[in-house]
Design a protein around this motif. Sequence first.
Motif, PDB file in Angstrom:
ATOM      1  N   PHE A   1      43.280 -59.201  31.572  1.00 48.77           N
ATOM      2  CA  PHE A   1      43.746 -58.664  30.299  1.00 48.77           C
ATOM      3  C   PHE A   1      42.572 -58.718  29.326  1.00 48.77           C
ATOM      4  CE2 PHE A   1      46.015 -58.173  26.360  1.00 48.77           C
ATOM      5  CZ  PHE A   1      46.947 -57.214  26.710  1.00 48.77           C
ATOM      6  N   VAL A   2      42.272 -57.575  28.701  1.00 47.67           N
ATOM      7  CA  VAL A   2      41.101 -57.501  27.824  1.00 47.67           C
ATOM      8  C   VAL A   2      41.503 -57.042  26.423  1.00 47.67           C
ATOM      9  CG1 VAL A   2      39.428 -57.081  29.674  1.00 47.67           C
ATOM     10  CG2 VAL A   2      40.607 -55.145  28.629  1.00 47.67           C
ATOM     11  N   VAL A   3      40.675 -57.409  25.460  1.00 46.16           N
ATOM     12  CA  VAL A   3      40.930 -57.031  24.068  1.00 46.16           C
ATOM     13  C   VAL A   3      39.627 -56.571  23.404  1.00 46.16           C
ATOM     14  CG1 VAL A   3      42.886 -58.615  23.745  1.00 46.16           C
ATOM     15  CG2 VAL A   3      40.556 -59.405  23.259  1.00 46.16           C
ATOM     16  N   GLY A   4      39.768 -55.964  22.227  1.00 47.33           N
ATOM     17  CA  GLY A   4      38.626 -55.550  21.430  1.00 47.33           C
ATOM     18  C   GLY A   4      38.384 -54.055  21.500  1.00 47.33           C
TER      19      GLY A   4
ATOM     20  N   GLN B   1      35.382 -64.498  27.710  1.00 47.28           N
ATOM     21  CA  GLN B   1      33.991 -64.059  27.777  1.00 47.28           C
ATOM     22  C   GLN B   1      33.898 -62.589  27.405  1.00 47.28           C
ATOM     23  OE1 GLN B   1      34.009 -64.516  32.220  1.00 47.28           O
ATOM     24  NE2 GLN B   1      32.852 -62.611  32.096  1.00 47.28           N
ATOM     25  N   ILE B   2      32.718 -62.196  26.941  1.00 43.55           N
ATOM     26  CA  ILE B   2      32.493 -60.786  26.634  1.00 43.55           C
ATOM     27  C   ILE B   2      32.228 -60.055  27.943  1.00 43.55           C
ATOM     28  CG2 ILE B   2      30.961 -59.149  25.500  1.00 43.55           C
ATOM     29  CD1 ILE B   2      30.542 -61.200  23.293  1.00 43.55           C
TER      30      ILE B   2
ATOM     31  N   HIS C   1      33.319 -55.650  20.731  1.00 42.26           N
ATOM     32  CA  HIS C   1      33.068 -55.613  22.172  1.00 42.26           C
ATOM     33  C   HIS C   1      34.401 -55.717  22.917  1.00 42.26           C
ATOM     34  CE1 HIS C   1      32.515 -59.810  20.598  1.00 42.26           C
ATOM     35  NE2 HIS C   1      33.610 -59.926  21.320  1.00 42.26           N
ATOM     36  N   ILE C   2      34.335 -55.558  24.249  1.00 41.41           N
ATOM     37  CA  ILE C   2      35.520 -55.784  25.086  1.00 41.41           C
ATOM     38  C   ILE C   2      35.403 -57.206  25.645  1.00 41.41           C
ATOM     39  CG2 ILE C   2      36.735 -55.096  27.189  1.00 41.41           C
ATOM     40  CD1 ILE C   2      36.946 -52.908  25.169  1.00 41.41           C
ATOM     41  N   ALA C   3      36.437 -57.998  25.384  1.00 39.61           N
ATOM     42  CA  ALA C   3      36.411 -59.391  25.825  1.00 39.61           C
ATOM     43  C   ALA C   3      37.633 -59.685  26.680  1.00 39.61           C
ATOM     44  CB  ALA C   3      36.385 -60.331  24.625  1.00 39.61           C
ATOM     45  N   ARG C   4      37.477 -60.719  27.474  1.00 40.21           N
ATOM     46  CA  ARG C   4      38.544 -61.159  28.347  1.00 40.21           C
ATOM     47  C   ARG C   4      39.338 -62.245  27.648  1.00 40.21           C
ATOM     48  NH1 ARG C   4      37.057 -63.408  34.358  1.00 40.21           N
ATOM     49  NH2 ARG C   4      38.996 -64.598  34.350  1.00 40.21           N
ATOM     50  N   LEU C   5      40.643 -62.213  27.826  1.00 33.87           N
ATOM     51  CA  LEU C   5      41.488 -63.271  27.275  1.00 33.87           C
ATOM     52  C   LEU C   5      41.826 -64.260  28.374  1.00 33.87           C
ATOM     53  CD1 LEU C   5      44.345 -61.953  24.987  1.00 33.87           C
ATOM     54  CD2 LEU C   5      42.224 -63.051  24.352  1.00 33.87           C
ATOM     55  N   LYS C   6      41.875 -65.527  28.021  1.00 31.18           N
ATOM     56  CA  LYS C   6      42.367 -66.505  28.990  1.00 31.18           C
ATOM     57  C   LYS C   6      43.397 -67.391  28.324  1.00 31.18           C
ATOM     58  CE  LYS C   6      39.404 -70.400  28.056  1.00 31.18           C
ATOM     59  NZ  LYS C   6      38.348 -71.270  28.477  1.00 31.18           N
ATOM     60  N   PRO C   7      44.356 -67.871  29.097  1.00 27.00           N
ATOM     61  CA  PRO C   7      45.327 -68.792  28.512  1.00 27.00           C
ATOM     62  C   PRO C   7      44.602 -70.016  27.971  1.00 27.00           C
ATOM     63  CG  PRO C   7      46.017 -68.105  30.709  1.00 27.00           C
ATOM     64  CD  PRO C   7      44.611 -67.619  30.528  1.00 27.00           C
ATOM     65  N   ALA C   8      44.935 -70.419  26.730  1.00 29.14           N
ATOM     66  CA  ALA C   8      44.230 -71.553  26.098  1.00 29.14           C
ATOM     67  C   ALA C   8      44.745 -72.877  26.682  1.00 29.14           C
ATOM     68  CB  ALA C   8      44.454 -71.539  24.597  1.00 29.14           C
TER      69      ALA C   8
ATOM     70  N   ALA D   1      28.774 -54.466  22.606  1.00 29.30           N
ATOM     71  CA  ALA D   1      28.805 -53.294  21.720  1.00 29.30           C
ATOM     72  C   ALA D   1      27.762 -52.259  22.118  1.00 29.30           C
ATOM     73  CB  ALA D   1      28.609 -53.736  20.271  1.00 29.30           C
ATOM     74  N   SER D   2      26.605 -52.710  22.565  1.00 27.37           N
ATOM     75  CA  SER D   2      25.550 -51.779  22.937  1.00 27.37           C
ATOM     76  C   SER D   2      25.903 -51.018  24.222  1.00 27.37           C
ATOM     77  CB  SER D   2      24.234 -52.568  23.075  1.00 27.37           C
ATOM     78  OG  SER D   2      23.330 -51.863  23.874  1.00 27.37           O
ATOM     79  N   GLN D   3      26.479 -51.716  25.174  1.00 31.77           N
ATOM     80  CA  GLN D   3      26.946 -51.034  26.401  1.00 31.77           C
ATOM     81  C   GLN D   3      28.020 -50.005  26.068  1.00 31.77           C
ATOM     82  OE1 GLN D   3      27.784 -54.982  28.324  1.00 31.77           O
ATOM     83  NE2 GLN D   3      27.271 -53.878  30.185  1.00 31.77           N
ATOM     84  N   LEU D   4      28.933 -50.358  25.177  1.00 28.22           N
ATOM     85  CA  LEU D   4      29.979 -49.419  24.769  1.00 28.22           C
ATOM     86  C   LEU D   4      29.353 -48.180  24.145  1.00 28.22           C
ATOM     87  CD1 LEU D   4      32.624 -51.847  23.197  1.00 28.22           C
ATOM     88  CD2 LEU D   4      32.974 -50.379  25.196  1.00 28.22           C
ATOM     89  N   HIS D   5      28.422 -48.420  23.225  1.00 24.65           N
ATOM     90  CA  HIS D   5      27.771 -47.325  22.508  1.00 24.65           C
ATOM     91  C   HIS D   5      27.106 -46.349  23.484  1.00 24.65           C
ATOM     92  CE1 HIS D   5      25.504 -45.311  19.347  1.00 24.65           C
ATOM     93  NE2 HIS D   5      24.447 -45.420  20.113  1.00 24.65           N
ATOM     94  N   HIS D   6      26.343 -46.884  24.424  1.00 24.75           N
ATOM     95  CA  HIS D   6      25.610 -46.016  25.344  1.00 24.75           C
ATOM     96  C   HIS D   6      26.539 -45.261  26.293  1.00 24.75           C
ATOM     97  CE1 HIS D   6      22.121 -48.491  24.026  1.00 24.75           C
ATOM     98  NE2 HIS D   6      21.604 -47.266  23.983  1.00 24.75           N
TER      99      HIS D   6
END
Length: 176
Positions: free
Chosen positions: A152-155, A8-9, A169-176, A13-18
């Motif tokens: 654990f997050v990526v992006g 999930q996100i 954006h910053i997203a969460r990784l989950k085991p597939a 991007a807008s939150q990051l920007h602000h």
Amino acid sequence: MPNYAIDQILIDASQLHHRVRAMGQEITAAYAETDALVLVGILRGALYFLADLSRAIEVPVQIDLISVASYSGTESSGTVTLLKDLDDEIQGKDVLIVEDIIDTGRTLHALLDHLRGHRPRSLGVCALLDKPDRRITPVPVDYVGFTIPDHFVVGYGLDYDQSYRNLPHIARLKPA
Ligand code: IMP
Ligand code: MG
């Protein structure tokens, strides 16, 4: 190696920007009297944050880059290796470390030690993300963008095995 997928996100991007703009204003105010602010970005995760943050700071800055290795997959190895050192001398300058995320704190602890040895006038820390639940080595952090839970997050520069850095954006990784 386990397979991972975007879950999930967490921060769009807008939150990051602000938030990055607000951090830039805070740093501008704190270093208003400074004529030599050096932003030391930690490769490669801090690239996008450094690019945006530096443009949100309205005092003159110089940029230098350090590269360290401490992670493989989603596990910190616990040892921090310096892959690329500063290009310029920072003695007598105000230095602000720009980091993507503080997790166990080991990377930052080692970097602070290393940079202190170069005798900067001041040494501050600015991190986009902080995962305080994971801290093993206490470290001083002057500016934090977002405090996040232990995922654990990526992006936005952060990777999983060198992938996903270019997500906006910053997203969460989950085991597939
Ligand atoms: P520390 O030494 O454990 O604090 O780890 C810091 C470094 O590990 C950061 O600069 C990141 O490069 C990496 N890291 C820690 N947590 C994450 C994460 O959730 N996603 C991607 N990289 C991470
Ligand atoms: Mg990394």
